[in-house]
Motif scaffolding. Structure first.
Motif, PDB file in Angstrom:
ATOM      1  N   GLY A  44       8.716 -18.679   3.548  1.00  0.00           N
ATOM      2  CA  GLY A  44       9.391 -17.941   2.484  1.00  0.00           C
ATOM      3  C   GLY A  44       8.708 -18.088   1.133  1.00  0.00           C
ATOM      4  O   GLY A  44       9.144 -17.507   0.140  1.00  0.00           O
ATOM      5  N   GLU A  45       7.637 -18.880   1.074  1.00  0.00           N
ATOM      6  CA  GLU A  45       6.896 -19.105  -0.173  1.00  0.00           C
ATOM      7  C   GLU A  45       6.305 -17.791  -0.688  1.00  0.00           C
ATOM      8  O   GLU A  45       5.855 -16.952   0.095  1.00  0.00           O
ATOM      9  N   HIS A  46       6.299 -17.601  -2.020  1.00  0.00           N
ATOM     10  CA  HIS A  46       5.690 -16.432  -2.651  1.00  0.00           C
ATOM     11  C   HIS A  46       4.356 -16.851  -3.276  1.00  0.00           C
ATOM     12  O   HIS A  46       4.313 -17.816  -4.041  1.00  0.00           O
ATOM     13  N   LEU A  47       3.288 -16.108  -2.951  1.00  0.00           N
ATOM     14  CA  LEU A  47       1.963 -16.375  -3.503  1.00  0.00           C
ATOM     15  C   LEU A  47       1.336 -15.081  -3.990  1.00  0.00           C
ATOM     16  O   LEU A  47       1.433 -14.044  -3.331  1.00  0.00           O
ATOM     17  N   ARG A  48       0.666 -15.143  -5.134  1.00  0.00           N
ATOM     18  CA  ARG A  48      -0.100 -13.977  -5.583  1.00  0.00           C
ATOM     19  C   ARG A  48      -1.364 -13.931  -4.735  1.00  0.00           C
ATOM     20  O   ARG A  48      -2.107 -14.909  -4.647  1.00  0.00           O
ATOM     21  N   VAL A  49      -1.631 -12.784  -4.093  1.00  0.00           N
ATOM     22  CA  VAL A  49      -2.772 -12.683  -3.189  1.00  0.00           C
ATOM     23  C   VAL A  49      -3.940 -11.914  -3.786  1.00  0.00           C
ATOM     24  O   VAL A  49      -5.092 -12.130  -3.406  1.00  0.00           O
ATOM     25  N   THR A  50      -3.673 -11.028  -4.723  1.00  0.00           N
ATOM     26  CA  THR A  50      -4.758 -10.307  -5.389  1.00  0.00           C
ATOM     27  C   THR A  50      -4.249  -9.731  -6.705  1.00  0.00           C
ATOM     28  O   THR A  50      -3.046  -9.551  -6.898  1.00  0.00           O
ATOM     29  N   CYS A  51      -5.181  -9.469  -7.596  1.00  0.00           N
ATOM     30  CA  CYS A  51      -4.842  -8.793  -8.854  1.00  0.00           C
ATOM     31  C   CYS A  51      -6.068  -8.014  -9.301  1.00  0.00           C
ATOM     32  O   CYS A  51      -7.199  -8.346  -8.944  1.00  0.00           O
ATOM     33  N   GLY A  52      -5.827  -6.968 -10.050  1.00  0.00           N
ATOM     34  CA  GLY A  52      -6.934  -6.145 -10.522  1.00  0.00           C
ATOM     35  C   GLY A  52      -6.505  -5.242 -11.653  1.00  0.00           C
ATOM     36  O   GLY A  52      -5.312  -5.060 -11.907  1.00  0.00           O
ATOM     37  N   VAL A  53      -7.490  -4.701 -12.345  1.00  0.00           N
ATOM     38  CA  VAL A  53      -7.251  -3.743 -13.416  1.00  0.00           C
ATOM     39  C   VAL A  53      -7.892  -2.427 -12.996  1.00  0.00           C
ATOM     40  O   VAL A  53      -9.091  -2.379 -12.689  1.00  0.00           O
ATOM     41  N   PHE A  54      -7.076  -1.385 -12.947  1.00  0.00           N
ATOM     42  CA  PHE A  54      -7.518  -0.067 -12.499  1.00  0.00           C
ATOM     43  C   PHE A  54      -7.509   0.890 -13.686  1.00  0.00           C
ATOM     44  O   PHE A  54      -6.564   0.892 -14.471  1.00  0.00           O
ATOM     45  N   THR A  55      -8.546   1.711 -13.800  1.00  0.00           N
ATOM     46  CA  THR A  55      -8.601   2.759 -14.817  1.00  0.00           C
ATOM     47  C   THR A  55      -8.502   4.098 -14.098  1.00  0.00           C
ATOM     48  O   THR A  55      -9.308   4.393 -13.206  1.00  0.00           O
ATOM     49  N   TYR A  56      -7.506   4.871 -14.469  1.00  0.00           N
ATOM     50  CA  TYR A  56      -7.297   6.207 -13.908  1.00  0.00           C
ATOM     51  C   TYR A  56      -7.664   7.229 -14.974  1.00  0.00           C
ATOM     52  O   TYR A  56      -7.254   7.110 -16.120  1.00  0.00           O
ATOM     53  N   VAL A  57      -8.450   8.231 -14.597  1.00  0.00           N
ATOM     54  CA  VAL A  57      -8.892   9.273 -15.522  1.00  0.00           C
ATOM     55  C   VAL A  57      -8.226  10.579 -15.134  1.00  0.00           C
ATOM     56  O   VAL A  57      -8.264  10.984 -13.967  1.00  0.00           O
ATOM     57  N   ALA A  58      -7.619  11.239 -16.110  1.00  0.00           N
ATOM     58  CA  ALA A  58      -7.024  12.563 -15.886  1.00  0.00           C
ATOM     59  C   ALA A  58      -8.158  13.581 -15.814  1.00  0.00           C
ATOM     60  O   ALA A  58      -9.049  13.596 -16.666  1.00  0.00           O
ATOM     61  N   ILE A  59      -8.146  14.408 -14.753  1.00  0.00           N
ATOM     62  CA  ILE A  59      -9.194  15.420 -14.607  1.00  0.00           C
ATOM     63  C   ILE A  59      -8.568  16.803 -14.458  1.00  0.00           C
ATOM     64  O   ILE A  59      -7.436  16.948 -14.011  1.00  0.00           O
ATOM     65  N   ASP A  60      -9.361  17.808 -14.810  1.00  0.00           N
ATOM     66  CA  ASP A  60      -8.900  19.195 -14.651  1.00  0.00           C
ATOM     67  C   ASP A  60      -9.324  19.721 -13.282  1.00  0.00           C
ATOM     68  O   ASP A  60      -9.857  18.975 -12.454  1.00  0.00           O
ATOM     69  N   ASP A  61      -9.111  21.005 -13.052  1.00  0.00           N
ATOM     70  CA  ASP A  61      -9.436  21.608 -11.752  1.00  0.00           C
ATOM     71  C   ASP A  61     -10.933  21.579 -11.440  1.00  0.00           C
ATOM     72  O   ASP A  61     -11.327  21.691 -10.279  1.00  0.00           O
ATOM     73  N   ASP A  62     -11.768  21.424 -12.473  1.00  0.00           N
ATOM     74  CA  ASP A  62     -13.220  21.361 -12.283  1.00  0.00           C
ATOM     75  C   ASP A  62     -13.723  19.926 -12.166  1.00  0.00           C
ATOM     76  O   ASP A  62     -14.930  19.690 -12.090  1.00  0.00           O
ATOM     77  N   GLY A  63     -12.800  18.952 -12.177  1.00  0.00           N
ATOM     78  CA  GLY A  63     -13.187  17.560 -12.066  1.00  0.00           C
ATOM     79  C   GLY A  63     -13.663  16.925 -13.351  1.00  0.00           C
ATOM     80  O   GLY A  63     -14.231  15.840 -13.347  1.00  0.00           O
ATOM     81  N   LYS A  64     -13.411  17.593 -14.479  1.00  0.00           N
ATOM     82  CA  LYS A  64     -13.833  17.063 -15.787  1.00  0.00           C
ATOM     83  C   LYS A  64     -12.651  16.370 -16.465  1.00  0.00           C
ATOM     84  O   LYS A  64     -11.499  16.788 -16.301  1.00  0.00           O
ATOM     85  N   PRO A  65     -12.925  15.293 -17.226  1.00  0.00           N
ATOM     86  CA  PRO A  65     -11.834  14.599 -17.922  1.00  0.00           C
ATOM     87  C   PRO A  65     -11.070  15.545 -18.841  1.00  0.00           C
ATOM     88  O   PRO A  65     -11.642  16.428 -19.471  1.00  0.00           O
ATOM     89  N   GLN A  66      -9.739  15.353 -18.857  1.00  0.00           N
ATOM     90  CA  GLN A  66      -8.878  16.132 -19.740  1.00  0.00           C
ATOM     91  C   GLN A  66      -7.902  15.168 -20.413  1.00  0.00           C
ATOM     92  O   GLN A  66      -7.687  14.075 -19.923  1.00  0.00           O
ATOM     93  N   PRO A  67      -7.319  15.563 -21.527  1.00  0.00           N
ATOM     94  CA  PRO A  67      -6.359  14.678 -22.198  1.00  0.00           C
ATOM     95  C   PRO A  67      -5.188  14.324 -21.300  1.00  0.00           C
ATOM     96  O   PRO A  67      -4.715  15.138 -20.512  1.00  0.00           O
TER      97      PRO A  67
END
Length: 71
Positions: A44-67
């Protein structure tokens, strides 16, 4: 993925939970910290097994970054 650490193994029968924390929103991207925790099947012990920082980029229909659309 900006960074990721593998801290402990996950075993068959463990219950895994993922938790996310919004760190920052830029003009076209968002940074999210994600941590995964395992509850051990036998103890029943709780352990952190992994952690990470993810960057998500918003893209338009052409795959280019958008606001990022803010609500």
């Amino acid at each position: 993925i900006d960074a990721m650490s593998f801290l402990n193994p996950v075993f068959v029968g463990d219950i895994v939970s993922c938790h996310a924390l919004h760190q920052k929103t830029g003009r076209t991207s968002m940074r999210i910290e994600v941590a995964a925790w395992a509850q051990r099947h036998k103890s029943g012990e709780h352990l952190r097994v992994t952690c990470g920082v993810f960057t998500y980029v918003a893209i338009d229909d052409d795959g280019k970054p958008q606001p990022v659309q803010r609500s």
